[in-house]
Design a protein around this motif. Sequence first.
Motif, PDB file in Angstrom:
ATOM      1  N   GLU A  48       0.776  -1.416  -0.331  1.00 48.17           N
ATOM      2  CA  GLU A  48      -0.088  -0.257  -0.186  1.00 48.17           C
ATOM      3  C   GLU A  48       0.371   1.127   0.380  1.00 48.17           C
ATOM      4  OE1 GLU A  48      -3.526   0.763   2.591  1.00 48.17           O
ATOM      5  OE2 GLU A  48      -3.275  -1.378   2.320  1.00 48.17           O
ATOM      6  N   ALA A  49       2.369   1.050   1.135  1.00 48.95           N
ATOM      7  CA  ALA A  49       2.740   2.332   0.532  1.00 48.95           C
ATOM      8  C   ALA A  49       3.188   3.447  -0.193  1.00 48.95           C
ATOM      9  CB  ALA A  49       4.379   1.927   1.778  1.00 48.95           C
ATOM     10  N   LEU A  50       3.601   1.599  -1.491  1.00 41.51           N
ATOM     11  CA  LEU A  50       4.090   1.710  -2.912  1.00 41.51           C
ATOM     12  C   LEU A  50       2.958   2.445  -3.891  1.00 41.51           C
ATOM     13  CD1 LEU A  50       7.311  -0.437  -3.203  1.00 41.51           C
ATOM     14  CD2 LEU A  50       7.076   1.383  -2.812  1.00 41.51           C
ATOM     15  N   VAL A  58       8.415   1.910 -13.689  1.00 42.87           N
ATOM     16  CA  VAL A  58       9.562   2.436 -12.147  1.00 42.87           C
ATOM     17  C   VAL A  58       8.946   0.345 -12.456  1.00 42.87           C
ATOM     18  CG1 VAL A  58      10.253   3.815 -11.595  1.00 42.87           C
ATOM     19  CG2 VAL A  58       8.262   2.938 -10.571  1.00 42.87           C
ATOM     20  N   ALA A  59      10.196  -0.189 -11.611  1.00 45.25           N
ATOM     21  CA  ALA A  59      10.116  -1.864 -11.111  1.00 45.25           C
ATOM     22  C   ALA A  59      10.241  -1.435 -10.047  1.00 45.25           C
ATOM     23  CB  ALA A  59      11.903  -2.514 -10.963  1.00 45.25           C
ATOM     24  N   LEU A  60       9.980  -1.837  -8.696  1.00 45.75           N
ATOM     25  CA  LEU A  60       9.500  -1.430  -7.354  1.00 45.75           C
ATOM     26  C   LEU A  60       9.624  -2.828  -6.250  1.00 45.75           C
ATOM     27  CD1 LEU A  60       5.713   0.569  -8.105  1.00 45.75           C
ATOM     28  CD2 LEU A  60       8.398   1.432  -7.273  1.00 45.75           C
ATOM     29  N   PRO A  61      10.076  -2.211  -5.394  1.00 46.85           N
ATOM     30  CA  PRO A  61      10.226  -3.619  -4.474  1.00 46.85           C
ATOM     31  C   PRO A  61       9.037  -4.178  -3.932  1.00 46.85           C
ATOM     32  CG  PRO A  61      10.464  -1.641  -3.151  1.00 46.85           C
ATOM     33  CD  PRO A  61      10.457  -1.907  -4.491  1.00 46.85           C
ATOM     34  N   ILE A  62       9.111  -6.037  -3.829  1.00 44.17           N
ATOM     35  CA  ILE A  62       8.045  -6.477  -3.211  1.00 44.17           C
ATOM     36  C   ILE A  62       8.297  -7.665  -2.654  1.00 44.17           C
ATOM     37  CG2 ILE A  62       6.816  -6.503  -5.203  1.00 44.17           C
ATOM     38  CD1 ILE A  62       7.744  -9.943  -6.278  1.00 44.17           C
ATOM     39  N   ASN A  63       9.126  -6.700  -1.592  1.00 46.15           N
ATOM     40  CA  ASN A  63      10.272  -8.291  -0.805  1.00 46.15           C
ATOM     41  C   ASN A  63      11.266  -9.274  -1.103  1.00 46.15           C
ATOM     42  OD1 ASN A  63       8.748  -6.429   1.078  1.00 46.15           O
ATOM     43  ND2 ASN A  63       6.680  -7.288   1.289  1.00 46.15           N
ATOM     44  N   GLY A  65      13.794  -9.409  -1.225  1.00 46.60           N
ATOM     45  CA  GLY A  65      14.731  -9.393  -2.495  1.00 46.60           C
ATOM     46  C   GLY A  65      14.420  -9.049  -3.391  1.00 46.60           C
ATOM     47  N   GLN A  66      12.823  -9.223  -4.245  1.00 45.65           N
ATOM     48  CA  GLN A  66      12.936  -9.012  -5.240  1.00 45.65           C
ATOM     49  C   GLN A  66      12.368  -8.177  -5.859  1.00 45.65           C
ATOM     50  OE1 GLN A  66      13.868 -11.881  -6.914  1.00 45.65           O
ATOM     51  NE2 GLN A  66      14.489 -12.593  -5.312  1.00 45.65           N
ATOM     52  N   THR A  67      11.128  -8.401  -7.214  1.00 43.15           N
ATOM     53  CA  THR A  67      10.866  -6.682  -7.556  1.00 43.15           C
ATOM     54  C   THR A  67       9.504  -6.490  -8.201  1.00 43.15           C
ATOM     55  OG1 THR A  67      12.539  -6.640  -9.749  1.00 43.15           O
ATOM     56  CG2 THR A  67      13.094  -4.840  -7.816  1.00 43.15           C
ATOM     57  N   ILE A  68       8.324  -5.938  -8.596  1.00 45.21           N
ATOM     58  CA  ILE A  68       7.793  -5.922  -9.994  1.00 45.21           C
ATOM     59  C   ILE A  68       8.273  -5.143 -10.803  1.00 45.21           C
ATOM     60  CG2 ILE A  68       7.067  -3.880  -9.019  1.00 45.21           C
ATOM     61  CD1 ILE A  68       4.036  -5.127  -9.913  1.00 45.21           C
ATOM     62  N   SER A  69       8.539  -6.268 -12.364  1.00 44.12           N
ATOM     63  CA  SER A  69       9.107  -5.526 -13.171  1.00 44.12           C
ATOM     64  C   SER A  69       8.673  -4.296 -13.443  1.00 44.12           C
ATOM     65  CB  SER A  69       8.670  -6.663 -14.236  1.00 44.12           C
ATOM     66  OG  SER A  69       9.296  -7.983 -13.866  1.00 44.12           O
ATOM     67  N   GLN A  70       9.463  -3.951 -14.246  1.00 44.22           N
ATOM     68  CA  GLN A  70       8.940  -2.102 -15.159  1.00 44.22           C
ATOM     69  C   GLN A  70       7.453  -2.623 -16.007  1.00 44.22           C
ATOM     70  OE1 GLN A  70      12.223  -1.189 -16.985  1.00 44.22           O
ATOM     71  NE2 GLN A  70      11.693   0.962 -17.530  1.00 44.22           N
ATOM     72  N   PRO A  71       6.147  -1.870 -15.689  1.00 46.51           N
ATOM     73  CA  PRO A  71       5.812  -1.848 -17.256  1.00 46.51           C
ATOM     74  C   PRO A  71       6.002  -2.301 -18.309  1.00 46.51           C
ATOM     75  CG  PRO A  71       4.800  -0.583 -15.276  1.00 46.51           C
ATOM     76  CD  PRO A  71       5.868  -0.701 -14.683  1.00 46.51           C
ATOM     77  N   TRP A  72       7.178  -1.272 -18.576  1.00 44.03           N
ATOM     78  CA  TRP A  72       7.611  -1.492 -20.449  1.00 44.03           C
ATOM     79  C   TRP A  72       8.514  -2.600 -20.853  1.00 44.03           C
ATOM     80  CZ3 TRP A  72      12.108  -2.370 -22.344  1.00 44.03           C
ATOM     81  CH2 TRP A  72      12.687  -2.791 -23.545  1.00 44.03           C
ATOM     82  N   THR A  95       6.109 -16.083 -10.440  1.00 45.46           N
ATOM     83  CA  THR A  95       5.487 -15.341 -10.454  1.00 45.46           C
ATOM     84  C   THR A  95       5.907 -13.563  -9.427  1.00 45.46           C
ATOM     85  OG1 THR A  95       4.529 -17.162  -9.779  1.00 45.46           O
ATOM     86  CG2 THR A  95       2.983 -16.048  -9.830  1.00 45.46           C
ATOM     87  N   GLY A  96       6.704 -13.887  -9.329  1.00 42.24           N
ATOM     88  CA  GLY A  96       6.198 -12.866  -8.193  1.00 42.24           C
ATOM     89  C   GLY A  96       5.468 -12.579  -7.123  1.00 42.24           C
TER      90      GLY A  96
END
Length: 218
Positions: A48-50, A58-63, A65-72, A95-96
């Motif tokens: 929620e904070a993000l 942008v890629a964002l952290p999902i805990n 040490g992993q990230t959600i991929s950048q939309p592009w 899956t992330g």
Amino acid sequence: MNLQHAGIGMTSARTRGRMIERLRAQGIRDEAVLAAIGNVPRHLFVDEALAGRAYDDVALPINYGQTISQPWIVARMLEVLRNGKPLGRVLEIGTGCGYQAAVLAQLAQEVYSVERIQPLYERARKLLRELKVRNVILRHADGSAGLADAGPFDGIVMACAAPALSIELKAQLVVGGRMVLPLGTGEQFLYLIERTEQGFRETRLDAVKFVPLLTGKV
Ligand code: SAH
């Protein structure tokens, strides 16, 4: 996709519209991919904070040490994978949070997605169920050698970078199938692997930056 889900209001639909326009300006041409991205509430896939940054490119952290991929990069990978045609059975490795799987679900008949980190797998499963995404089958497993018992696949996408292309993975592509994945340890590039009657064709695409493929499950 259940658009009645809490938090999916007009504001988010408008913000997503702006994201689509940006992707178009960045060269994404496949309208089916753009429409699929436009339908997925990306803010629900991050903390929620993000959420306020969920529609930035942008890629964002999902805990863990992993990230959600950048939309592009999601758009680019799926545009290359689809090659302008509907997809049958697709495998996603990594899956992330389940974001790319939710986008893929609208472009393919059936999506298998594998994640090695249990809490990520569980959170993705819960969210995709809430969003009523029914054609994605999630597995908590090490996907570095693919998912032989569910293949072969018309398409394979990998959301983490391997040092080299796995032979087992290539073998799980149908003839005419396409795989899109980042390869490399230091410098990484996106590759398209096409399986033809004669063998495999490899094409190097963009320079990219992905989290590494790791082995074993946790
Ligand atoms: N598809 C995601 C991207 C997640 S980042 C999205 O939509 O944003 C890549 C994911 O690959 C991480 O969650 C990581 O844990 C996972 N991963 C790394 N190695 C793996 C492996 N061998 N098998 C399955 N998943 C793996």
